[in-house]
Design a protein around this motif. Sequence first.
Motif, PDB file in Angstrom:
ATOM      1  N   GLY A 158       8.240 -44.291  44.885  1.00 52.20           N
ATOM      2  CA  GLY A 158       8.404 -43.839  46.263  1.00 52.20           C
ATOM      3  C   GLY A 158       8.310 -42.329  46.383  1.00 52.20           C
ATOM      4  O   GLY A 158       8.070 -41.606  45.421  1.00 52.20           O
ATOM      5  N   TRP A 159       8.492 -41.862  47.608  1.00 52.24           N
ATOM      6  CA  TRP A 159       8.412 -40.434  47.883  1.00 52.24           C
ATOM      7  C   TRP A 159       9.714 -39.751  47.491  1.00 52.24           C
ATOM      8  O   TRP A 159      10.794 -40.231  47.801  1.00 52.24           O
ATOM      9  N   GLY A 160       9.613 -38.639  46.791  1.00 52.28           N
ATOM     10  CA  GLY A 160      10.791 -37.892  46.387  1.00 52.28           C
ATOM     11  C   GLY A 160      10.402 -36.490  45.966  1.00 52.28           C
ATOM     12  O   GLY A 160       9.238 -36.202  45.654  1.00 52.28           O
ATOM     13  N   ASP A 161      11.366 -35.598  45.945  1.00 52.46           N
ATOM     14  CA  ASP A 161      11.104 -34.201  45.615  1.00 52.46           C
ATOM     15  C   ASP A 161      11.049 -33.970  44.113  1.00 52.46           C
ATOM     16  O   ASP A 161      11.762 -34.617  43.342  1.00 52.46           O
ATOM     17  N   VAL A 162      10.214 -33.032  43.725  1.00 49.07           N
ATOM     18  CA  VAL A 162      10.304 -32.403  42.409  1.00 49.07           C
ATOM     19  C   VAL A 162      10.580 -30.921  42.642  1.00 49.07           C
ATOM     20  O   VAL A 162      10.245 -30.364  43.695  1.00 49.07           O
ATOM     21  N   ARG A 163      11.200 -30.297  41.658  1.00 51.11           N
ATOM     22  CA  ARG A 163      11.505 -28.866  41.735  1.00 51.11           C
ATOM     23  C   ARG A 163      10.547 -28.100  40.835  1.00 51.11           C
ATOM     24  O   ARG A 163      10.423 -28.412  39.649  1.00 51.11           O
ATOM     25  N   ILE A 177      -0.267 -32.770  51.782  1.00 51.35           N
ATOM     26  CA  ILE A 177      -1.707 -32.508  51.757  1.00 51.35           C
ATOM     27  C   ILE A 177      -2.077 -31.042  51.544  1.00 51.35           C
ATOM     28  O   ILE A 177      -2.951 -30.738  50.713  1.00 51.35           O
ATOM     29  N   PRO A 178      -1.470 -30.067  52.237  1.00 49.36           N
ATOM     30  CA  PRO A 178      -1.886 -28.674  51.987  1.00 49.36           C
ATOM     31  C   PRO A 178      -1.691 -28.244  50.532  1.00 49.36           C
ATOM     32  O   PRO A 178      -2.544 -27.544  49.967  1.00 49.36           O
ATOM     33  N   HIS A 179      -0.597 -28.655  49.927  1.00 53.51           N
ATOM     34  CA  HIS A 179      -0.330 -28.298  48.535  1.00 53.51           C
ATOM     35  C   HIS A 179      -1.245 -29.087  47.593  1.00 53.51           C
ATOM     36  O   HIS A 179      -1.761 -28.535  46.619  1.00 53.51           O
ATOM     37  N   ARG A 180      -1.432 -30.369  47.891  1.00 57.07           N
ATOM     38  CA  ARG A 180      -2.330 -31.205  47.093  1.00 57.07           C
ATOM     39  C   ARG A 180      -3.723 -30.603  47.038  1.00 57.07           C
ATOM     40  O   ARG A 180      -4.312 -30.447  45.962  1.00 57.07           O
ATOM     41  N   ASP A 181      -4.252 -30.264  48.208  1.00 56.87           N
ATOM     42  CA  ASP A 181      -5.630 -29.787  48.266  1.00 56.87           C
ATOM     43  C   ASP A 181      -5.779 -28.431  47.584  1.00 56.87           C
ATOM     44  O   ASP A 181      -6.825 -28.155  46.968  1.00 56.87           O
ATOM     45  N   ARG A 182      -4.757 -27.584  47.676  1.00 59.95           N
ATOM     46  CA  ARG A 182      -4.832 -26.286  47.003  1.00 59.95           C
ATOM     47  C   ARG A 182      -4.849 -26.462  45.485  1.00 59.95           C
ATOM     48  O   ARG A 182      -5.674 -25.859  44.785  1.00 59.95           O
ATOM     49  N   LEU A 222       6.525 -27.176  34.257  1.00 59.92           N
ATOM     50  CA  LEU A 222       6.235 -26.578  35.556  1.00 59.92           C
ATOM     51  C   LEU A 222       7.042 -27.186  36.696  1.00 59.92           C
ATOM     52  O   LEU A 222       7.301 -26.508  37.697  1.00 59.92           O
ATOM     53  N   ALA A 223       7.414 -28.453  36.585  1.00 62.17           N
ATOM     54  CA  ALA A 223       8.171 -29.111  37.648  1.00 62.17           C
ATOM     55  C   ALA A 223       9.030 -30.205  37.042  1.00 62.17           C
ATOM     56  O   ALA A 223       8.669 -30.811  36.024  1.00 62.17           O
ATOM     57  N   SER A 224      10.172 -30.475  37.663  1.00 66.79           N
ATOM     58  CA  SER A 224      11.116 -31.449  37.129  1.00 66.79           C
ATOM     59  C   SER A 224      11.893 -32.089  38.259  1.00 66.79           C
ATOM     60  O   SER A 224      11.778 -31.701  39.428  1.00 66.79           O
ATOM     61  N   CYS A 225      12.691 -33.095  37.915  1.00 70.53           N
ATOM     62  CA  CYS A 225      13.672 -33.665  38.829  1.00 70.53           C
ATOM     63  C   CYS A 225      14.808 -34.222  37.979  1.00 70.53           C
ATOM     64  O   CYS A 225      14.685 -34.315  36.755  1.00 70.53           O
ATOM     65  N   ASP A 226      15.905 -34.583  38.623  1.00 67.96           N
ATOM     66  CA  ASP A 226      17.070 -35.016  37.861  1.00 67.96           C
ATOM     67  C   ASP A 226      16.805 -36.315  37.104  1.00 67.96           C
ATOM     68  O   ASP A 226      17.243 -36.473  35.958  1.00 67.96           O
ATOM     69  N   ARG A 227      16.116 -37.266  37.736  1.00 63.64           N
ATOM     70  CA  ARG A 227      15.913 -38.586  37.124  1.00 63.64           C
ATOM     71  C   ARG A 227      15.029 -38.514  35.894  1.00 63.64           C
ATOM     72  O   ARG A 227      15.346 -39.047  34.833  1.00 63.64           O
ATOM     73  N   TYR A 228      13.890 -37.841  36.036  1.00 62.34           N
ATOM     74  CA  TYR A 228      12.948 -37.681  34.935  1.00 62.34           C
ATOM     75  C   TYR A 228      12.542 -36.213  34.887  1.00 62.34           C
ATOM     76  O   TYR A 228      11.718 -35.767  35.688  1.00 62.34           O
ATOM     77  N   PRO A 234      -1.986 -21.221  36.959  1.00 61.06           N
ATOM     78  CA  PRO A 234      -3.269 -21.201  37.657  1.00 61.06           C
ATOM     79  C   PRO A 234      -3.413 -22.267  38.739  1.00 61.06           C
ATOM     80  O   PRO A 234      -4.162 -22.063  39.692  1.00 61.06           O
ATOM     81  N   LEU A 235      -2.720 -23.381  38.605  1.00 66.12           N
ATOM     82  CA  LEU A 235      -2.816 -24.437  39.618  1.00 66.12           C
ATOM     83  C   LEU A 235      -1.653 -24.440  40.590  1.00 66.12           C
ATOM     84  O   LEU A 235      -1.834 -24.594  41.800  1.00 66.12           O
ATOM     85  N   LEU A 236      -0.433 -24.292  40.105  1.00 64.32           N
ATOM     86  CA  LEU A 236       0.758 -24.515  40.929  1.00 64.32           C
ATOM     87  C   LEU A 236       1.316 -23.256  41.568  1.00 64.32           C
ATOM     88  O   LEU A 236       2.294 -23.344  42.326  1.00 64.32           O
ATOM     89  N   ALA A 237       0.746 -22.093  41.309  1.00 59.08           N
ATOM     90  CA  ALA A 237       1.233 -20.876  41.953  1.00 59.08           C
ATOM     91  C   ALA A 237       1.224 -21.052  43.475  1.00 59.08           C
ATOM     92  O   ALA A 237       0.248 -21.515  44.050  1.00 59.08           O
ATOM     93  N   GLY A 238       2.332 -20.691  44.098  1.00 52.62           N
ATOM     94  CA  GLY A 238       2.438 -20.825  45.549  1.00 52.62           C
ATOM     95  C   GLY A 238       3.012 -22.141  46.023  1.00 52.62           C
ATOM     96  O   GLY A 238       3.264 -22.312  47.222  1.00 52.62           O
ATOM     97  N   ALA A 239       3.240 -23.080  45.108  1.00 55.98           N
ATOM     98  CA  ALA A 239       3.857 -24.349  45.493  1.00 55.98           C
ATOM     99  C   ALA A 239       5.313 -24.098  45.880  1.00 55.98           C
ATOM    100  O   ALA A 239       5.974 -23.213  45.324  1.00 55.98           O
ATOM    101  N   PRO A 240       5.844 -24.858  46.827  1.00 55.57           N
ATOM    102  CA  PRO A 240       7.239 -24.653  47.226  1.00 55.57           C
ATOM    103  C   PRO A 240       8.199 -25.036  46.110  1.00 55.57           C
ATOM    104  O   PRO A 240       7.842 -25.780  45.192  1.00 55.57           O
ATOM    105  N   GLU A 241       9.427 -24.528  46.195  1.00 55.77           N
ATOM    106  CA  GLU A 241      10.423 -24.854  45.172  1.00 55.77           C
ATOM    107  C   GLU A 241      10.737 -26.341  45.164  1.00 55.77           C
ATOM    108  O   GLU A 241      11.074 -26.900  44.114  1.00 55.77           O
ATOM    109  N   ARG A 242      10.659 -26.976  46.305  1.00 64.14           N
ATOM    110  CA  ARG A 242      10.818 -28.432  46.399  1.00 64.14           C
ATOM    111  C   ARG A 242       9.560 -29.013  47.014  1.00 64.14           C
ATOM    112  O   ARG A 242       9.177 -28.656  48.120  1.00 64.14           O
ATOM    113  N   LEU A 243       8.929 -29.894  46.264  1.00 61.06           N
ATOM    114  CA  LEU A 243       7.667 -30.491  46.688  1.00 61.06           C
ATOM    115  C   LEU A 243       7.830 -32.002  46.746  1.00 61.06           C
ATOM    116  O   LEU A 243       8.202 -32.631  45.750  1.00 61.06           O
TER     117      LEU A 243
END
Length: 253
Positions: A111-116, A213-218, A153-159, A125-134
């Motif tokens: 399902g949909w959930g945040d990563v930090r 979508i804006p972050h995905r496409d970037r 580069l990104a994590s969450c509590d569960r995994y 080179p890819l994730l620069a500018g991504a929000p702290e919570r995506l």
Amino acid sequence: MAVLVVEHVPGEGPYAIGPALDAAGLRTRLCRVWAGDVLPESLVGIEALVVMGGPMAAHSDDGFPTRGAELALLRAALAADVPVLGVCLGAQLLAVAAGGAAVEGSGLQVGWGDVRTGPPAATDPLLAGAPERLGVLHWHGDTMELPDGAVLLASCDRYPVQAFRVGGAAWGLQFHLEADESTVDTFMAAFPADAATVPGLRAATPAALAALIPHRDRVLGRFAALVAERAEHTASRTFFTPRPCLTNGVVRP
């Protein structure tokens, strides 16, 4: 030269990755191993490797006859500095190929959930500018242990391992950044038992996707641009990098 996209099961295709590659003028070669397509034995003629998801386990050959050949290609890509994007199962395989491990998880994350995003993402080179919570689409039950030298580069509590980079041109994404308007419907139809664990998944999708979508496409656009910029370098590196020795899909020393 083409970007090789490895598809393990029907429905787990490249989705938004395809248009990003097209927009950069790159040719895609889709290898549907589920339909019997044969993986190449080397990366000659391949300017990037994209390995998609699937329900098989990256830590076992059981029910996964192409695992050894895929790991060989990923190791060759790492050795030749060929750009790699691994998604879900593909990310776990990348971790294994780089010297880490894929392991059974503690249960489904669907399902949909945040990563930090962590501090290293700010200069990635890819994730620069991504929000702290995506907010991203999760659909997995296994996870991975990163090898020495990999950058989380990104994590969450569960995994905790959700996105990482190995070297300068290989990325693994545990989540499905490539999701588009059809992805959730396709996944729900293919994996109804998983989807049943997340009431309201379909209803939550339009708003979640609009935010993503804006972050995905970037991110995907940057990957495609990196592949295009490195095409000449990649061609020479793959030509002079020793080929893995395969016999019936099994890697030989």
